[in-house]
Design an enzyme around this catalytic site. Sequence first.
Site, short mmCIF file in Angstrom:
data_model
loop_
_atom_site.label_atom_id
_atom_site.label_comp_id
_atom_site.label_asym_id
_atom_site.label_seq_id
_atom_site.Cartn_x
_atom_site.Cartn_y
_atom_site.Cartn_z
N ASP A 1 -62.93 -44.46 -21.83
CA ASP A 1 -63.44 -45.69 -22.43
C ASP A 1 -62.26 -46.65 -22.63
OD1 ASP A 1 -66.17 -45.31 -22.60
OD2 ASP A 1 -66.04 -44.19 -24.48
N ARG B 1 -79.98 -49.41 -14.91
CA ARG B 1 -80.16 -50.29 -16.06
C ARG B 1 -80.23 -51.75 -15.66
NH1 ARG B 1 -74.73 -47.81 -19.05
NH2 ARG B 1 -73.45 -47.88 -17.19
N ARG C 1 -79.34 -38.27 -33.74
CA ARG C 1 -79.36 -38.49 -35.19
C ARG C 1 -80.76 -38.31 -35.76
NH1 ARG C 1 -77.22 -43.91 -34.00
NH2 ARG C 1 -74.97 -43.64 -33.69
N GLU D 1 -78.22 -52.58 -12.11
CA GLU D 1 -77.10 -51.70 -11.74
C GLU D 1 -77.64 -50.51 -10.96
OE1 GLU D 1 -74.40 -50.89 -15.05
OE2 GLU D 1 -74.04 -48.90 -14.25
N ARG E 1 -71.49 -37.32 -24.94
CA ARG E 1 -71.08 -38.66 -25.38
C ARG E 1 -72.13 -39.30 -26.28
NH1 ARG E 1 -67.69 -41.86 -22.05
NH2 ARG E 1 -69.11 -43.64 -22.14
N TYR F 1 -62.74 -40.13 -17.07
CA TYR F 1 -63.85 -40.95 -17.57
C TYR F 1 -63.41 -41.56 -18.91
CZ TYR F 1 -68.98 -41.62 -18.45
OH TYR F 1 -70.23 -42.12 -18.66
N ARG G 1 -68.42 -41.86 -8.09
CA ARG G 1 -69.74 -42.47 -7.97
C ARG G 1 -69.52 -43.95 -7.78
NH1 ARG G 1 -74.06 -41.05 -5.94
NH2 ARG G 1 -75.92 -41.64 -7.06
P1 FAD Z 1 -59.43 -50.49 -13.97
O1 FAD Z 1 -60.16 -51.42 -14.89
O2 FAD Z 1 -60.19 -49.90 -12.86
O3 FAD Z 1 -58.17 -51.27 -13.38
C1 FAD Z 1 -57.44 -50.80 -12.26
C2 FAD Z 1 -57.02 -52.01 -11.45
O4 FAD Z 1 -56.13 -51.60 -10.43
C3 FAD Z 1 -58.20 -52.70 -10.77
O5 FAD Z 1 -58.18 -54.07 -11.06
C4 FAD Z 1 -57.97 -52.43 -9.29
O6 FAD Z 1 -58.42 -53.47 -8.46
C5 FAD Z 1 -56.44 -52.31 -9.24
N1 FAD Z 1 -55.97 -51.51 -8.11
C6 FAD Z 1 -56.41 -50.30 -7.72
N2 FAD Z 1 -55.74 -49.89 -6.63
C7 FAD Z 1 -54.85 -50.85 -6.31
C8 FAD Z 1 -53.90 -51.01 -5.29
N3 FAD Z 1 -53.72 -50.08 -4.34
N4 FAD Z 1 -53.15 -52.13 -5.26
C9 FAD Z 1 -53.33 -53.11 -6.21
N5 FAD Z 1 -54.22 -53.01 -7.22
C10 FAD Z 1 -54.99 -51.89 -7.28
N6 FAD Z 1 -65.63 -48.56 -21.53
C11 FAD Z 1 -65.95 -48.83 -22.82
O7 FAD Z 1 -65.13 -48.63 -23.72
N7 FAD Z 1 -67.17 -49.39 -23.14
C12 FAD Z 1 -68.11 -49.66 -22.21
O8 FAD Z 1 -69.20 -50.16 -22.53
C13 FAD Z 1 -67.81 -49.36 -20.84
N8 FAD Z 1 -68.70 -49.62 -19.86
C14 FAD Z 1 -68.40 -49.31 -18.56
C15 FAD Z 1 -69.36 -49.57 -17.59
C16 FAD Z 1 -69.09 -49.29 -16.26
C17 FAD Z 1 -70.14 -49.57 -15.22
C18 FAD Z 1 -67.83 -48.72 -15.90
C19 FAD Z 1 -67.53 -48.39 -14.46
C20 FAD Z 1 -66.86 -48.47 -16.87
C21 FAD Z 1 -67.14 -48.76 -18.22
N9 FAD Z 1 -66.20 -48.55 -19.22
C22 FAD Z 1 -66.52 -48.81 -20.53
C23 FAD Z 1 -64.84 -48.02 -18.91
C24 FAD Z 1 -63.80 -49.14 -18.72
O9 FAD Z 1 -64.19 -49.94 -17.62
C25 FAD Z 1 -62.43 -48.49 -18.46
O10 FAD Z 1 -62.06 -47.70 -19.55
C26 FAD Z 1 -61.28 -49.48 -18.21
O11 FAD Z 1 -61.67 -50.61 -17.51
C27 FAD Z 1 -60.19 -48.75 -17.43
O12 FAD Z 1 -59.05 -49.56 -17.24
P2 FAD Z 1 -57.99 -49.16 -16.13
O13 FAD Z 1 -56.90 -50.17 -16.22
O14 FAD Z 1 -57.64 -47.74 -16.24
O15 FAD Z 1 -58.79 -49.27 -14.75
N1 UDP Z 2 -77.90 -40.76 -20.23
C1 UDP Z 2 -79.22 -40.43 -20.03
N2 UDP Z 2 -80.18 -41.34 -20.34
C2 UDP Z 2 -79.89 -42.57 -20.84
C3 UDP Z 2 -78.53 -42.88 -21.05
C4 UDP Z 2 -77.55 -41.97 -20.73
O1 UDP Z 2 -79.53 -39.34 -19.57
O2 UDP Z 2 -80.81 -43.36 -21.10
C5 UDP Z 2 -76.87 -39.75 -19.86
C6 UDP Z 2 -76.39 -39.93 -18.41
O3 UDP Z 2 -76.10 -38.64 -17.91
C7 UDP Z 2 -75.11 -40.69 -18.58
C8 UDP Z 2 -74.56 -40.09 -19.88
O4 UDP Z 2 -75.74 -39.86 -20.68
O5 UDP Z 2 -74.23 -40.51 -17.49
C9 UDP Z 2 -73.58 -40.97 -20.64
O6 UDP Z 2 -74.22 -42.20 -20.92
P1 UDP Z 2 -73.42 -43.53 -21.21
O7 UDP Z 2 -74.39 -44.58 -21.59
O8 UDP Z 2 -72.31 -43.21 -22.16
O9 UDP Z 2 -72.85 -43.82 -19.76
P2 UDP Z 2 -71.92 -44.99 -19.18
O10 UDP Z 2 -72.17 -46.22 -20.01
O11 UDP Z 2 -70.54 -44.46 -19.26
O12 UDP Z 2 -72.42 -45.12 -17.80
#
Ligand code: FAD
Ligand code: UDP
Length: 367
Positions: free
Chosen positions: A347, A277, A173, A297, A169, A345, A246
């Site tokens: 985005d 982070r 560069r 986090e 991911r 996984y 996780r």
């Molecule tokens: P979710 O957002 O998980 O929505 C699912 C919903 O269903 C939740 O509200 C949950 O409560 C509900 N639900 C589940 N089970 C039930 C049930 N039985 N009954 C009723 N409701 C239920 N993506 C990016 O593009 N950029 C980023 O920088 C980025 N950062 C991230 C950082 C973290 C820490 C994490 C965990 C994810 C990140 N993502 C990021 C990914 C992004 O969060 C997801 O792509 C997106 O939110 C997924 O949407 P979703 O609707 O599939 O799932």
């Molecule tokens: N990663 C790493 N060092 C960093 C940042 C990311 O080793 O400083 C690795 C780590 O394995 C992570 C993966 O790169 O799970 C993807 O990073 P990203 O920032 O895309 O993770 P996310 O925001 O989805 O947690």
Amino acid sequence: MYDYLIVGSGLFGAVFAHEAKKAGNHVLVIERRLHTGGNVYCEEKEGIQIHRYGAHIFHTNYKDIWAYVNQFVHFNNFINSPIANYKGHLYNLPFNMNTFRELWDIVTPAQAKSIIDKQKKLINGKPKNLEEQAISLVGLDIYNKLIKGYTEKQWGCSCKDLPAFIIKRLPVRYTFNNNYFDDQYQGIPIGGYNQLIDALLDGIEVHLGIDYVQKRNDYCGIANKILYTGMIDEYFNYKFGPLEYRGLHFETERLNEENYQGVAVVNYTERNIPYTRIIEHKHFEYGTQPITYITREYPLNWCVGEEAYYPINNSRNQKLYERYKMLAKREKNVIFGGRLAEYKYYDMDDVIKASLMCVKKEIYKNL
Ligand code: FAD
Ligand code: UDP
């Protein structure tokens, strides 16, 4: 009677609900949390949007998805340029000429390339796991200082037991460019992500605090079809055993200072610092408040019943997921979508794209 019962108000569910309603359907959304938005939900504190479930930066290469979200909300010009802190030394991310200069005091791309090429030679053939993939991308020094510790605490296992794709991911560069993403479009919704979710769910009936798995009998027969965006293994009562995820724990603190770390995201890449982070939320929106909020986090081992954040897509779990997917295919009138139901996984842009594809297949199939 509803046309669709949508379980989950994250991006997948909200986009589907919006489009289904637009096409004339009667829809109901139920959500087990006490707010909509899933993991993109923000909480406003003293004018600062707190990313309650971790830093969310919208980035995409899909022109159509960028146009889609811009119908509902405007984006600022935020560019994610996180910093890595390893034993008190700071390095730019992603891995680029600034990082290489900080590590080796070199001047030219050719010098950096020659060091990395030498270190890459440790790996022969196609990388078999994340460790081999990382070393063959950026060499041993970067692997040891910026990848190994971070990755092993993030995923709770050895880099040798993780799939290579996780590290692919990240861009590598040989230019002085600290933009974490290669995508053409990037930003944070002005006013926060809730504006996007609220616009998508405008005029749609939403019931909060309802867990479908626990209340499914109450909702039986209420709609012609169900879109389920929760965990696929939970839907089937963990019949084949639970998939692994996780977990995360967020600790948010208000600080009486204007600027704590000078950037939105600092990664702590040492193994023995328990968090991965620190997010300083105001920097996502160029905030000028006299105070600030930061969130640490912490990665966690996940247990059934806790909030699942990242699917652990190793081969054992993928095989298990395939078994649940077979059951899902046989489930009449239920669509499974989103990061929990597809154990993926994803985005944000990919989730929106997948939801729109699902709308096309489901709602506009006869057109
Ligand atoms: P979710 O957002 O998980 O929505 C699912 C919903 O269903 C939740 O509200 C949950 O409560 C509900 N639900 C589940 N089970 C039930 C049930 N039985 N009954 C009723 N409701 C239920 N993506 C990016 O593009 N950029 C980023 O920088 C980025 N950062 C991230 C950082 C973290 C820490 C994490 C965990 C994810 C990140 N993502 C990021 C990914 C992004 O969060 C997801 O792509 C997106 O939110 C997924 O949407 P979703 O609707 O599939 O799932
Ligand atoms: N990663 C790493 N060092 C960093 C940042 C990311 O080793 O400083 C690795 C780590 O394995 C992570 C993966 O790169 O799970 C993807 O990073 P990203 O920032 O895309 O993770 P996310 O925001 O989805 O947690």
